[in-house]
Design a protein around this motif. Structure first.
Motif, mmCIF file in Angstrom:
data_model
loop_
_atom_site.group_PDB
_atom_site.id
_atom_site.type_symbol
_atom_site.label_atom_id
_atom_site.label_comp_id
_atom_site.label_asym_id
_atom_site.label_seq_id
_atom_site.Cartn_x
_atom_site.Cartn_y
_atom_site.Cartn_z
ATOM 1 N N UNK A 160 38.437 46.480 41.104
ATOM 2 C CA UNK A 160 37.247 46.559 41.959
ATOM 3 C C UNK A 160 36.171 45.589 41.498
ATOM 4 N N UNK A 161 36.070 45.420 40.178
ATOM 5 C CA UNK A 161 35.081 44.482 39.652
ATOM 6 C C UNK A 161 35.375 43.048 40.053
ATOM 7 N N UNK A 162 36.643 42.638 39.942
ATOM 8 C CA UNK A 162 36.999 41.260 40.318
ATOM 9 C C UNK A 162 36.875 41.048 41.831
ATOM 10 N N UNK A 163 37.192 42.092 42.615
ATOM 11 C CA UNK A 163 37.028 41.969 44.066
ATOM 12 C C UNK A 163 35.559 41.793 44.430
ATOM 13 N N UNK A 164 34.687 42.533 43.738
ATOM 14 C CA UNK A 164 33.247 42.392 43.974
ATOM 15 C C UNK A 164 32.769 40.994 43.596
ATOM 16 N N UNK A 165 33.284 40.488 42.491
ATOM 17 C CA UNK A 165 32.916 39.128 42.051
ATOM 18 C C UNK A 165 33.360 38.109 43.089
ATOM 19 N N UNK A 166 34.574 38.283 43.625
ATOM 20 C CA UNK A 166 35.086 37.330 44.611
ATOM 21 C C UNK A 166 34.241 37.337 45.885
ATOM 22 N N UNK A 167 33.891 38.516 46.372
ATOM 23 C CA UNK A 167 33.154 38.604 47.636
ATOM 24 C C UNK A 167 31.700 38.161 47.482
ATOM 25 N N UNK A 168 31.033 38.637 46.435
ATOM 26 C CA UNK A 168 29.639 38.218 46.228
ATOM 27 C C UNK A 168 29.563 36.749 45.818
ATOM 28 N N UNK A 169 30.552 36.304 45.037
ATOM 29 C CA UNK A 169 30.579 34.893 44.649
ATOM 30 C C UNK A 169 30.786 33.987 45.846
ATOM 31 N N UNK A 215 35.574 32.304 38.418
ATOM 32 C CA UNK A 215 34.746 33.504 38.279
ATOM 33 C C UNK A 215 35.601 34.764 38.208
ATOM 34 N N UNK A 216 36.631 34.850 39.052
ATOM 35 C CA UNK A 216 37.507 36.033 39.053
ATOM 36 C C UNK A 216 38.308 36.110 37.751
ATOM 37 N N UNK A 217 38.847 34.983 37.288
ATOM 38 C CA UNK A 217 39.634 34.977 36.048
ATOM 39 C C UNK A 217 38.786 35.395 34.848
ATOM 40 N N UNK A 218 37.575 34.870 34.752
ATOM 41 C CA UNK A 218 36.704 35.200 33.623
ATOM 42 C C UNK A 218 36.192 36.637 33.710
ATOM 43 N N UNK A 219 35.854 37.088 34.923
ATOM 44 C CA UNK A 219 35.358 38.461 35.066
ATOM 45 C C UNK A 219 36.465 39.470 34.769
ATOM 46 N N UNK A 220 37.722 39.137 35.081
ATOM 47 C CA UNK A 220 38.828 40.038 34.756
ATOM 48 C C UNK A 220 38.946 40.215 33.246
ATOM 49 N N UNK A 221 38.861 39.112 32.507
ATOM 50 C CA UNK A 221 38.901 39.202 31.040
ATOM 51 C C UNK A 221 37.703 39.983 30.502
ATOM 52 N N UNK A 222 36.529 39.713 31.060
ATOM 53 C CA UNK A 222 35.326 40.412 30.603
ATOM 54 C C UNK A 222 35.393 41.910 30.870
ATOM 55 N N UNK A 223 35.873 42.283 32.050
ATOM 56 C CA UNK A 223 35.979 43.715 32.380
ATOM 57 C C UNK A 223 37.036 44.398 31.542
ATOM 58 N N UNK A 224 38.109 43.683 31.217
ATOM 59 C CA UNK A 224 39.103 44.271 30.314
ATOM 60 C C UNK A 224 38.503 44.516 28.927
ATOM 61 N N UNK A 225 37.681 43.588 28.471
ATOM 62 C CA UNK A 225 37.043 43.759 27.160
ATOM 63 C C UNK A 225 36.097 44.963 27.183
ATOM 64 N N UNK A 226 35.367 45.124 28.305
ATOM 65 C CA UNK A 226 34.433 46.244 28.411
ATOM 66 C C UNK A 226 35.139 47.593 28.527
ATOM 67 N N UNK A 227 36.273 47.632 29.183
ATOM 68 C CA UNK A 227 36.998 48.902 29.387
ATOM 69 C C UNK A 227 38.043 49.165 28.314
ATOM 70 N N UNK A 228 38.161 48.271 27.341
ATOM 71 C CA UNK A 228 39.091 48.488 26.235
ATOM 72 C C UNK A 228 40.542 48.280 26.572
ATOM 73 N N UNK A 229 40.807 47.514 27.622
ATOM 74 C CA UNK A 229 42.210 47.258 28.005
ATOM 75 C C UNK A 229 42.672 45.866 27.617
#
Length: 379
Positions: free
Chosen positions: A130-139, A364-378
């Protein structure tokens, strides 16, 4: 008076006779016109199918590209180098390929979405997805305004990057009524960064020391087309391939709310345009009064019904591979028809800005996916 009455009577008789003849002609017309319309569609549809068969063979030889991309490229190339193929004789068949065949392809692809597996394994990926989808649409909105890329081109690049590449673009086309040149440019953009992702993601993943699950989640949320997700995940090794596919299937379900939202926005825009043309105030948006039967495309219900049938075990396991092949072939046929309706000159006129928009969204989507994984511990 008698003469006038006779003349009037004669005119009345001629009028009745003419009306009766017109009724007989109109009654006979459907028997002739319907098969004529079907036969008019055959040449263009047959050509689209033939090109789709060739594109499918090329897609097997170069899986990193895929049949659908070859389909639209071959169609556009044929239309460019053989201008006669853009004539009126072929157009009805291209229209059938670009609309009914395209919609049928989305329904068939729904048979490969086992909802229970998506819910079991894909739930953990939902925050990142959901985070990457939001980044894609708002971006797309932000960068699109910055670059001057607006309208359907921006929308198609956004859904292609944020959801599932060519399949998402295919599902969006009939809802927003995009033009062929916009479709071609969006698919060309998605294709470019699919190849970049397949080549770059595995070495980057190893450099970052990602586990197979983490890489599968990254690939499933940041690479566009399913074939490219599979290629990159399997190249990484371990069970990254199977996990990446499940994440990708879960991501595909995002088509449903996105297509519904786009359908509502399109209906609202059309109502605003119609009201402005009549000089009337724009009507207030009332969900109950929305023409839902016209807004919600029938193929969307078919897509959901197919996924539900697969989840209930109504589709035998042995049918999955043939149905997946059929769905991909139908999409390839549709894109070949779209390609045949345009030429590379149409794409050149769009300039370099849509491609730059695709690059920014992809990064933006590739970097946000890595960032969200770091935040969620995955990660």
């Amino acid at each position: 008076m008698t003469t006038h009455a006779a003349v009037a009577g004669s005119q009345a008789e001629r009028h009745v006779a003419g009306a009766a003849a017109a009724e007989r002609a109109s009654a006979a017309e459907p028997q002739v016109s319907r098969p004529t319309r079907r036969s008019r569609a055959l040449p263009g549809l047959a050509l689209a199918i033939a090109l789709a068969a060739l594109a499918t063979g090329l897609g097997h030889a170069a899986a990193i590209v895929g049949g659908p991309v070859f389909g639209i490229v071959l169609g556009a190339a044929a239309a460019t180098f053989v201008p006669a193929l853009r004539g009126a004789r072929w157009a009805p068949g291209y229209d059938v390929a670009a609309k009914p065949v395209l919609q049928l392809s989305i329904v068939v692809l729904g048979t490969g979405l086992p909802l229970q597996q998506v819910l079991r394994l894909g739930g953990a990926s939902l925050p990142v997805m959901l985070g990457t989808l939001t980044v894609a649409l708002t971006g797309a909105w932000f960068f699109g305004r910055l670059l001057g890329v607006r309208g359907h081109t921006r929308t198609l690049i956004a859904v292609g990057t944020g959801i599932c590449g060519a399949s998402a673009i295919a599902a969006t086309i009939p809802v927003i009524k995009a033009k062929q040149a916009q479709v071609a440019y969006a698919i060309g953009t998605i294709f470019t960064f699919n190849i970049a992702a397949v080549l770059l993601f595995p070495p980057i993943g190893h450099l970052l020391g990602m586990s197979p699950h983490s890489f599968g989640l990254w690939a499933g949320t940041a690479i566009n087309d399913t074939s490219s997700v599979v290629a990159a995940s399997i190249a990484y090794g371990g069970d990254a391939g199977s996990y990446g596919i499940v994440v990708k299937l879960t991501r595909t379900l995002m088509l449903i709310p996105i297509v519904i939202a786009l359908a509502v926005l399109t209906a609202r825009r059309e109502a605003r345009t119609a009201a402005a043309g009549r000089g009337e105030p724009v009507p207030a948006l009332r969900l109950r009064s929305m023409p839902w039967r016209k807004i919600l495309p029938l193929f969307l219900f078919g897509f959901l019904a197919a996924a539900t049938a697969d989840s209930l075990g109504l589709i035998p396991t042995g049918w999955h591979a043939p149905l997946s092949t059929l769905g991909t072939f139908l999409i390839t046929t549709a894109l070949a028809g779209i390609g045949l309706s345009m030429s590379f000159a149409d794409m050149r006129r769009a300039g370099h800005r849509p491609l730059l928009l695709g690059a920014l969204l992809w990064a933006a989507v590739a970097l946000s996916s890595l960032g969200l994984q770091a935040l969620t511990g995955t990660l």
